[in-house]
Design a protein around this motif. Structure first.
Motif, PDB file in Angstrom:
ATOM      1  N   THR A  97      16.424 -61.406   1.116  1.00  0.00           N
ATOM      2  CA  THR A  97      14.961 -61.314   1.003  1.00  0.00           C
ATOM      3  C   THR A  97      14.489 -59.871   0.866  1.00  0.00           C
ATOM      4  OG1 THR A  97      14.702 -63.285   2.399  1.00  0.00           O
ATOM      5  CG2 THR A  97      12.756 -61.885   2.155  1.00  0.00           C
TER       6      THR A  97
ATOM      7  N   ASP B 188      15.305 -68.349   7.350  1.00  0.00           N
ATOM      8  CA  ASP B 188      14.382 -67.768   6.371  1.00  0.00           C
ATOM      9  C   ASP B 188      13.284 -66.962   7.061  1.00  0.00           C
ATOM     10  OD1 ASP B 188      14.912 -68.513   3.462  1.00  0.00           O
ATOM     11  OD2 ASP B 188      15.151 -70.465   4.390  1.00  0.00           O
TER      12      ASP B 188
ATOM     13  N   LEU C  78      19.177 -75.655   1.630  1.00  0.00           N
ATOM     14  CA  LEU C  78      18.578 -76.929   1.256  1.00  0.00           C
ATOM     15  C   LEU C  78      19.276 -77.465   0.010  1.00  0.00           C
ATOM     16  CD1 LEU C  78      14.809 -75.954   1.693  1.00  0.00           C
ATOM     17  CD2 LEU C  78      16.163 -77.424   3.197  1.00  0.00           C
TER      18      LEU C  78
HETATM   19  N1  WA2 Z   1      16.232 -70.488  -1.163  1.00  0.00           N
HETATM   20  C1  WA2 Z   1      17.006 -71.523  -1.601  1.00  0.00           C
HETATM   21  N2  WA2 Z   1      17.509 -72.464  -0.819  1.00  0.00           N
HETATM   22  C2  WA2 Z   1      17.239 -72.394   0.496  1.00  0.00           C
HETATM   23  C3  WA2 Z   1      16.456 -71.354   1.026  1.00  0.00           C
HETATM   24  C4  WA2 Z   1      15.937 -70.387   0.151  1.00  0.00           C
HETATM   25  N3  WA2 Z   1      15.169 -69.381   0.616  1.00  0.00           N
HETATM   26  N4  WA2 Z   1      16.359 -71.572   2.365  1.00  0.00           N
HETATM   27  C5  WA2 Z   1      17.073 -72.696   2.634  1.00  0.00           C
HETATM   28  N5  WA2 Z   1      17.607 -73.199   1.524  1.00  0.00           N
HETATM   29  C6  WA2 Z   1      11.708 -67.353  -1.189  1.00  0.00           C
HETATM   30  O1  WA2 Z   1      12.786 -65.160   1.573  1.00  0.00           O
HETATM   31  C7  WA2 Z   1      11.932 -65.771   0.665  1.00  0.00           C
HETATM   32  C8  WA2 Z   1      14.505 -68.444  -0.242  1.00  0.00           C
HETATM   33  C9  WA2 Z   1      13.459 -67.698   0.562  1.00  0.00           C
HETATM   34  C10 WA2 Z   1      12.666 -66.699  -0.253  1.00  0.00           C
END
Ligand code: WA2
Length: 281
Positions: free
Chosen positions: A182, A150, A172
């Motif tokens: 992103t 991330d 997660l």
């Molecule tokens: N979103 C959902 N599950 C995840 C995760 C994520 N990232 N990272 C690890 N498991 C709010 O780039 C910004 C989303 C991250 C955005």
């Protein structure tokens, strides 16, 4: 087997594979455009209005009602850029502390809730999630810069102004590999020629979408009812010497293989679809 039949078999595999690859790529592209539009929505109605016209309830309702616009995504969320000097005030305002992203076993636990996570250790800056689609509510308050994939995405997105993708990694609260898309949100409308430094300076947050690749590709292929005929695998081939399988079973050699290219819109990542017939001729 006559050369004629063999040729026809090869053409069938090529067209089936290319069709599926194109469908996956198109659906990915449609989602990406909509996540880009969400970044502009946040910029206009959250950062651009005093007071903000968006809170968690509004965000949740809007993203749920527009989920059909983002096929293949499992959820979207918005993380705010918070400097260390602003942390105390931010935490007081929200009534929670910024959390550190935790280990796999911790996040897979049945009773996993962000409130049980450890506070993020001191950093120059953080990216805590403040708004989320209900499907990814478990990431609210987590500092997205405390996760390797991330964090890399955030840094690349804000310097480039483009949508960027992570390598496949275990999301997660999920058992499969997925990817995160992103887009940075800026406090001004930046011209296309803005420099990376201009962009980093103007960054106020990050909108992200997660893709649970196996279940979403499965759903897509299911709609085509071809599963009796061909076996499909999807790979991240960014490092062509160490491809990462994102979808499919172990490839067993049934002779003919067709590889279709997949373009998910981030030139820094390469993907391929591999197709084989289930049965030997
Ligand atoms: N979103 C959902 N599950 C995840 C995760 C994520 N990232 N990272 C690890 N498991 C709010 O780039 C910004 C989303 C991250 C955005």
């Amino acid at each position: 087997l006559s050369a004629d039949i063999a040729l026809r078999r090869k053409e069938t595999l090529t067209s089936m594979c290319d069709e599926r690859a194109r469908m996956l790529q198109d659906q990915f592209n449609v989602s990406m455009n909509h996540v880009h539009a969400l970044a502009i929505l946040i910029s206009t109605f959250h950062h651009g209005k005093q007071p903000s016209a968006i809170d968690q309830k509004t965000f949740e309702e809007y993203t749920e009602r527009t989920a059909f616009e983002r096929p293949l995504t499992s959820g979207v969320a918005y993380a705010l850029r918070v400097r260390n000097s602003e942390r105390e005030e931010f935490e007081k305002l929200h009534g929670w502390t910024i959390k550190k992203m935790e280990s796999e076993d911790q996040t897979l636990a049945q009773d996993y809730i962000p409130a049980n996570l450890d506070p993020a250790p001191d950093q120059d800056e953080y990216a805590p999630v403040i708004f989320s689609q209900q499907t990814v509510s478990h990431i609210v308050s987590i500092d997205m810069m405390s996760g390797k994939e991330d964090r890399e995405n955030i840094l690349r997105a804000r310097a480039s102004g483009k949508g960027v993708l992570t390598s496949p990694f275990k999301l997660l609260k999920s058992n499969h590999l997925g990817v995160v898309l992103t887009f940075a949100v800026y406090n001004t409308h930046l011209p296309p020629y803005a420099t990376p430094a201009d962009r980093i300076n103007a960054t106020v947050g990050y909108i992200g979408a997660s893709y649970d690749v196996p279940s979403l590709v499965e759903k897509l292929l299911h709609q085509l009812a071809s599963k009796q005929t061909i076996v499909v695998n999807v790979y991240d081939t960014t490092n062509k010497f160490a491809p990462i399988k994102m979808y499919g079973m172990d490839e067993n050699d049934t002779g003919l293989l067709h590889v279709s290219n997949l373009d998910f819109g981030d030139p820094a990542r390469k993907h391929e679809m591999h197709c084989r017939f289930k049965q030997k001729p």
